[in-house]
Design an enzyme around this catalytic site. Structure first.
Site, PDB file in Angstrom:
ATOM      1  N   SER A 194     -20.270  -4.782 -62.118  1.00 25.22           N
ATOM      2  CA  SER A 194     -21.546  -5.155 -61.503  1.00 25.22           C
ATOM      3  C   SER A 194     -22.518  -3.981 -61.539  1.00 25.22           C
ATOM      4  CB  SER A 194     -21.301  -5.564 -60.045  1.00 25.22           C
ATOM      5  OG  SER A 194     -22.524  -5.659 -59.344  1.00 25.22           O
ATOM      6  N   ASP A 553     -46.664 -11.950 -72.215  1.00 30.19           N
ATOM      7  CA  ASP A 553     -45.705 -12.525 -71.264  1.00 30.19           C
ATOM      8  C   ASP A 553     -44.326 -11.877 -71.333  1.00 30.19           C
ATOM      9  OD1 ASP A 553     -44.707 -13.636 -73.610  1.00 30.19           O
ATOM     10  OD2 ASP A 553     -45.112 -15.722 -73.054  1.00 30.19           O
TER      11      ASP A 553
END
Length: 621
Positions: A194, A553
């Site tokens: 993680s 974007d």
């Protein structure tokens, strides 16, 4: 979210029609960089349709066309060059999210490693014959889940941000996605890794929930979530991505070990639900039909599940078993016994309606570039699983006279089969083990298969490898519950692209310029154009009297929000988080979309439109 079978088959089909036998099953690897914040609905197996409400044809087409276009561009720009390899340690960027599972591995094995995660980054640098930069691939084991499951924005997470930073540095003055330098940040054995380095805490009380079940005293497992190093998920993404980028940049600049030698590749299909594994001279075991355990539904500390499921479940629950049996069918005794100690929640290998729920037949593949062997694995290997696989493949090369091979794992390749935990980790039945779909001997089977590929490459006998049983490609049609796009509508006296809420006249750096437009469903754009840019930020240049695009974007600093309203109406809000270093001057924000219009004969056509904000000024602090 991941590159998968439907994509692979369609990509290879298109490549064959363009290039003949140059790009083939054995020498093309589709490896998902992997993000949990991408469009879904493009895998042909039923389980993966649940969250996306079926197959989303636009997602599938966009991914396939994008991959093929990337290969086209690379092919057109192919040139002679040199490869250099380097490796180094990335600090402060990962934790093991199932440390109690990792502790199940033998102490003698764990003692050989200084950490319960692989901190090493492997970097492959590419230059042309004049030493000019071309690009890089780097492999590093960390989940791209800095953006948590409350996020609704499509983005490429920490690995994508590292790539963005490197490409912006090398392609000076270019917009994201433009420029010749490509920085690919690929996944490795990230199964139990993680990026949320503060670890798991109970979101309601603030106390640690770093326990074998990842549960909180109040609220249970749904309250236990890991936090990244930043103030919020955007900040955490930036910090982890920056760490990865900085190490990659350092390794790139210092890379001096040249990779030389022949190119070779080996590929096989294998029925992973029926592999016999020789553990030793006297003991043989088998893999199982795919199935997911109870802890799969619990999720992880990076993204919790629902209801009362917890990690580490080795017993079923009569309530959920009864619901499963009534809705989906009871797992066979054979499958239950094969998967022990996993309590089966979904016996996906025995579920075939409306299509099979999981793959049986998967790809195994190794590509050797001189002294570098890339193991293309069809899933997410845990830290220790990856170590065992790399070591076994390296030993196999060594034993056949191909010594000093650099072996790297490329994760999430060609087809997706969830996780691969070690046999010992499997006994603890946390999320990664519950998601090891072919049973407790999955890793041993893969090690046996990849050793076979390594041997074939080392002994120059790849041509003798059996191809294996080719997987099905279903006629997936339009199996979806997502409603078809209908005509878009606008408020009275408004048209598409009109501004509903204007920007301010003046901003400073670190402020947010925001504008809201009359919008239309963004899916209309993806249906009609292969490539589409939804927004630009433009700066006025007085000397040339023109507007120059400075952000699009794909830029880190821009955000595009679509808000669905009633009766076909919708709004689009665009934010520009003005970064430090932005030149003072006059700016505007533009929006580009498509709307669907119903004609009198009931035919629906799609028309482009655009909207532009008022101009605004950015001033010096």
């Amino acid at each position: 979210q991941r590159e998968e079978r439907a994509d692979e088959w369609l990509v290879l089909k298109k490549l064959k029609s363009k290039y003949g036998e140059m790009y083939r099953q054995d020498n093309v690897i589709l490896s998902g960089t992997h993000t949990h914040s991408g469009p879904g609905g493009y895998f042909q197996y039923t389980l993966f349709w649940i969250t996306s409400k079926g197959l989303i044809r636009q997602s599938l087409n966009a991914i396939v066309n994008g991959i093929v276009k990337s290969i086209d561009i690379a092919h057109q720009n192919m040139k002679r060059g040199r490869l250099f390899i380097n490796r180094g340690t990335v600090e402060n960027s990962q934790i093991n999210r199932s440390p109690f599972s990792y502790l199940e591995n033998p102490p003698s094995e764990r003692k050989r490693y200084s950490s319960n995660t692989d901190k090493e980054m492997v970097m492959l640098k590419m230059v042309d014959m004049n030493g000019e930069d071309l690009g890089l691939i780097s492999w590093f084991a960390v989940h791209p889940v800095s953006m948590n499951n409350t996020n609704r924005l499509v983005n490429s997470d920490n690995m994508g941000y590292a790539s963005y930073l490197f490409e912006q540095e090398k392609n000076k003055g270019m917009l994201p996605g433009e420029g010749s330098f490509v920085a690919a940040f690929a996944s490795s054995n990230l199964g139990d890794v993680s990026p949320n380095t503060k670890g798991p805490f109970c979101v309601n009380t603030g106390e640690s929930c770093n326990n074998p079940q990842s549960t909180c005293p109040v609220g249970g497992a749904t309250m236990c979530m890991a936090m990244g190093p930043g103030n919020d998920m955007f900040d955490s993404t930036r910090i982890i991505g920056q760490n990865i980028y900085m190490k990659a940049r350092e390794l790139y600049e210092k890379a001096s070990q040249q990779v030389t030698g022949p190119l070779s590749s080996a590929h096989q299909w294998v029925n992973m639900s029926d592999v016999s594994v020789e553990l030793n001279a006297t003991h043989t075991v088998k893999t199982c039909k795919p199935a997911l355990g109870y802890s799969f539904a619990a999720g992880t500390i990076d993204g919790v599940g629902a209801f009362n499921f917890t990690q580490g479940s080795v017993d079923g629950d009569p309530f959920w078993d009864e619901i499963r049996d009534q809705l989906l069918g009871e797992p066979s005794n054979e499958t239950k016994a094969c998967h022990k100690p996993k309590p089966i929640l979904f016996s996906t290998g025995e579920m075939s309606r409306p299509r099979p729920w999981h793959p049986d037949i998967v790809d195994v593949q190794i590509v050797a570039i001189g002294s570098l062997a890339i193991i293309a694995v069809p899933g997410e290997f845990t830290t220790m699983s990856g170590r065992r696989l790399r070591e076994a493949v390296k030993k196999e090369f060594d034993s056949h006279g191909t010594r000093r091979m650099d072996v790297v794992i490329a994760g999430l390749c060609n087809v997706y089969t969830h996780y691969i935990a070690t046999y010992e980790e499997y006994q603890a039945q946390r999320y990664e083990a519950a998601s090891t779909i072919y049973g407790p001997h999955t890793l041993s089977a893969y090690i046996q298969l990849y050793r076979g590929l390594a041997k074939a490459i080392a002994t120059n006998r790849v041509q003798d490898l059996p191809r294996g049983p080719e997987p099905p490609f279903f006629n997936i049609g339009n199996l979806t519950l997502v409603p078809a796009l209908t005509a878009d509508r606008v408020p009275t006296n408004k048209t598409f692209g009109d501004v509903l809420k204007e920007v301010r006249k003046q901003y400073r750096v670190r402020e947010v310029a925001e504008v809201t437009f009359v919008g239309a469903n963004p899916r209309s754009s993806t249906e009609n154009v292969t490539e589409h840019n939804f927004l630009t930020v433009e700066r006025y240049t007085r000397t040339s009297e023109r507007w120059d695009v400075v952000e699009n974007d794909a830029s880190w600093d821009t955000r595009f929000y679509w808000t669905k309203g009633l009766f076909g109406r919708s709004n689009v809000t665009i934010e520009w988080h003005i970064p430090p270093g932005t030149e003072p001057g006059v700016y505007r924000i533009r929006y580009f979309g498509h709307y669907k219009k119903k004609l009198v004969n009931n035919h629906v056509i799609t028309l482009p439109f655009e909207g532009t904000s008022s101009v605004f000024e950015i001033t010096v602090l």
